[in-house]
Design a protein around this motif. Structure first.
Motif, short mmCIF file in Angstrom:
data_model
loop_
_atom_site.label_atom_id
_atom_site.label_comp_id
_atom_site.label_asym_id
_atom_site.label_seq_id
_atom_site.Cartn_x
_atom_site.Cartn_y
_atom_site.Cartn_z
N UNK A 151 11.26 1.15 -19.54
CA UNK A 151 10.83 1.60 -20.88
C UNK A 151 11.22 2.60 -21.58
N UNK A 152 11.75 3.46 -20.86
CA UNK A 152 12.59 4.84 -21.25
C UNK A 152 11.83 5.99 -21.07
N UNK A 153 10.95 6.17 -20.56
CA UNK A 153 10.05 7.54 -20.41
C UNK A 153 10.92 8.55 -19.80
N UNK A 154 10.58 9.83 -20.06
CA UNK A 154 11.28 11.20 -19.72
C UNK A 154 10.61 11.76 -18.27
N UNK A 155 9.51 11.23 -18.14
CA UNK A 155 8.79 11.60 -17.16
C UNK A 155 7.64 10.64 -16.65
N UNK A 156 7.47 10.59 -15.26
CA UNK A 156 6.17 9.98 -14.86
C UNK A 156 5.27 10.70 -14.01
N UNK A 157 4.02 10.61 -14.32
CA UNK A 157 2.88 11.29 -13.57
C UNK A 157 2.33 10.36 -12.50
N UNK A 158 2.22 10.61 -11.10
CA UNK A 158 1.58 9.58 -10.32
C UNK A 158 0.31 10.44 -9.82
N UNK A 159 -0.99 9.85 -9.91
CA UNK A 159 -2.00 10.55 -9.33
C UNK A 159 -2.09 10.42 -8.06
N UNK A 160 -2.35 11.46 -7.21
CA UNK A 160 -2.39 11.37 -5.70
C UNK A 160 -3.70 12.11 -5.59
N UNK A 161 -4.54 11.37 -5.10
CA UNK A 161 -5.95 12.12 -4.80
C UNK A 161 -6.12 12.81 -3.57
N UNK A 193 -9.11 8.59 -3.22
CA UNK A 193 -8.06 8.01 -3.28
C UNK A 193 -8.22 6.39 -2.91
N UNK A 194 -9.15 6.18 -1.99
CA UNK A 194 -9.52 4.75 -1.73
C UNK A 194 -10.06 4.12 -3.12
N UNK A 195 -10.93 4.82 -3.65
CA UNK A 195 -11.76 4.08 -4.78
C UNK A 195 -10.83 4.04 -6.13
N UNK A 196 -9.81 4.76 -6.10
CA UNK A 196 -8.74 4.93 -7.14
C UNK A 196 -7.65 3.99 -7.25
N UNK A 197 -7.08 3.90 -5.94
CA UNK A 197 -5.86 2.97 -5.68
C UNK A 197 -5.82 2.45 -4.53
N UNK A 223 0.08 7.31 0.14
CA UNK A 223 0.44 7.83 -1.27
C UNK A 223 1.82 8.55 -1.29
N UNK A 224 2.02 9.39 -0.36
CA UNK A 224 3.26 10.32 -0.09
C UNK A 224 4.20 9.29 -0.10
N UNK A 225 4.39 8.14 0.74
CA UNK A 225 5.33 7.22 0.89
C UNK A 225 5.63 6.47 -0.37
N UNK A 226 4.55 6.42 -1.22
CA UNK A 226 4.79 5.78 -2.60
C UNK A 226 5.68 6.86 -3.37
N UNK A 227 5.07 7.99 -3.18
CA UNK A 227 6.15 9.09 -4.07
C UNK A 227 7.58 9.05 -3.69
N UNK A 241 -2.11 16.19 -8.19
CA UNK A 241 -3.06 16.02 -7.09
C UNK A 241 -4.63 16.16 -7.72
N UNK A 242 -5.13 14.90 -7.97
CA UNK A 242 -6.33 14.75 -8.45
C UNK A 242 -7.60 15.17 -7.29
N UNK A 243 -8.80 15.46 -7.98
CA UNK A 243 -10.07 15.93 -7.01
C UNK A 243 -9.68 17.03 -6.26
N UNK A 244 -8.43 17.86 -6.95
CA UNK A 244 -7.99 19.08 -6.18
C UNK A 244 -9.21 20.22 -6.09
#
Lengths: 314, 314
Positions: free
Chosen positions: A95-105, A111-115, A122-126, A146-149
């Motif tokens: 789509x052309x974004x400049x930046x993506x943000x990936x939530x990693x709990x 983390x299990x509830x969210x993704x 998640x690190x492998x996804x990164x 880093x969510x729920x930090x």
């Protein structure tokens, strides 16, 4: 990209993503574009414009690609999107974004509830996203948020060692930066200062934004503590829209209007014209009739005698 | 008396005075006493229980002497009252208060509107009150609270030199301490840190409390900045009741519940049991049915996994 160049701090407006995905009403594409235009006109330099997730899961975000197409026409603005996985990352990059943000709990339970993924997954996804980025759109910047930090409504306390280790692993896996999110509104200023000081000592310029919530009223105090720890990029949401739909009871992003006012009043330049920012709030209100809007500055107004920095925006 | 002995900071609860005098409803004497009892039961160590002013001007405060009589039965609690002048000071001392606070406005415009006196006249009032105290009740502690210290809704900016000079003059005239009040909710953390650092450098242990408002959402951030400048006494109002009836638009004391939570979460001991403080809020609500109560912690509750300091109160 996330370190402010012309000004002292960078306010990253997350309302069009974090705010809009947290409420049941879906704002029209035209109203989203008008709101983003208003934010840009006020001088906002980075906007999280949407989330590339299944429209079945979040119908509010179904037009994310259209919004990106619109937003990237503005020069000088970093257009971000949230992606939960590599599929979303590919769609965002196309789509052309400049930046993506990936939530990693940082909380395994969250983390299990969210993704439905573990830390290691998640690190492998990164890592996979970073490889895809290198092939497909090498200019795109990747942030691991880093969510729920600072605590988790499901798990309670989150060990600080886990938070730092996860941030370091994400950057080692190819993220350009890793920020810390108080997804659940549980942070306090001492903890914020301690964790960001440690993050910056571990990651240097790869240490990213502070994403604070105002659930218990400490949002601005926590931003102040993060600033004192050297953080210069702050997520905030106009009118305080947003929260996390998968962390019960965790509502209330830091209000952009109040945060910009705090910094500008302290002589810390944001590049954002407060009067125009308040005008953008009207665009938001027009697109969400009846929705509760938050913030203390908007009803109180600027103090008598307050002289804002003269910004010539666009 | 204003420097905390057993704990790290002293929270001075001003709701029964600042809060109740700012709303149109008059709380009954019995309800005021029950609320104060609840505050004491939570561990609050200093309470501004009323204002010794003309009942024609503030009928909400007509029972101030009765409230003092009740409150001083609690041992270990400093009972304060606000007095606008020597007449009020004499009444407060005869009622048996431990401490009186006299508002002295740094803004000449606000001073005239509030008490119809110039700076010099107010300093002379402090001197007269201190002399009366020496004769009548030498154990009574006198605080000069410098109002509009961070800006004024009538005059706008207030020169910092004027604020410091007025504080110094009040202490020289016999006040035991001088604190700074953001009567109008115009302060920012940089200014708070700068002014309190200067005040403490000029006055040492005679530098008094930070009295912050949350008008523009910066209340807790300003308290954090004051703490970092060395301040250890903080005024706050349960449920955020209060403001200043003579400074238009300046509503909203810092919420005691949120402030205590911030400090306790940071590991800074207040001596106040948060659960019992929330119970005192119920006593307040019972005495003011229908009145809007503020605060972010009360609806959100304590975070999961939060372990408060174990305080054995009374």
């Amino acid at each position: 990209m996330s370190s402010p160049s012309r000004f002292d701090v960078l306010i990253s407006e997350v309302g069009p993503r974090d705010g809009l995905q947290s409420i049941s009403t879906t704002m029209s594409t035209a109203h989203k574009c008008a709101w983003i235009d208003g934010l840009v006109a006020s001088g906002v330099q980075e906007i999280e414009v949407g989330s590339f997730v299944s429209p079945k899961l979040l119908p509010q975000m179904a037009d994310a690609a259209q919004i990106v197409t619109h937003a990237i026409q503005h020069s000088g603005v970093t257009v971000m999107a949230l992606v939960p996985n590599i599929k979303g990352a590919e769609a965002a990059m196309r789509a052309g974004v400049h930046k993506i943000t990936l939530p990693v709990s940082a909380s395994p339970a969250h983390s299990m509830a969210n993704v439905r993924k573990t830390h290691q997954q998640m690190v492998e996804e990164v890592r996979a996203i970073a490889q895809l980025r290198d092939d497909l759109a090498p200019q795109v910047h990747i942030e691991a948020g880093i969510s729920t930090a600072f605590g988790c409504t499901l798990q309670g306390l989150v060990p600080e060692d886990d938070v730092i280790a996860l941030s370091v692993a994400c950057v080692a896996a190819g993220a350009n930066e890793s920020g810390l999110s108080d997804t659940t509104g549980m942070a306090n200023p001492a903890q914020v200062k301690r964790l960001f000081t440690r993050l910056r000592s571990e990651l240097g310029d790869h240490a990213g934004a502070a994403h604070m919530h105002n659930t218990r009223g400490l949002g601005l105090a926590n931003c102040l503590a993060a600033y004192e720890a050297g953080v210069r990029t702050f997520d905030a949401s106009q009118a305080g829209l947003g929260g996390c739909p998968y962390a019960p009871g965790a509502s209330g992003n830091v209000v952009t209007e109040d945060l910009v006012f705090m910094f500008e009043a302290m002589g810390i330049r944001t590049g954002i014209d407060i009067e125009r920012l308040l005008a953008a709030r009207n665009a938001l209100a027009a697109g969400l009739p009846g929705e509760a809007l938050y913030g203390m500055l908007p009803p109180a107004g600027l103090p008598k005698g307050f002289v804002p920095h003269p910004y010539s925006t666009h």
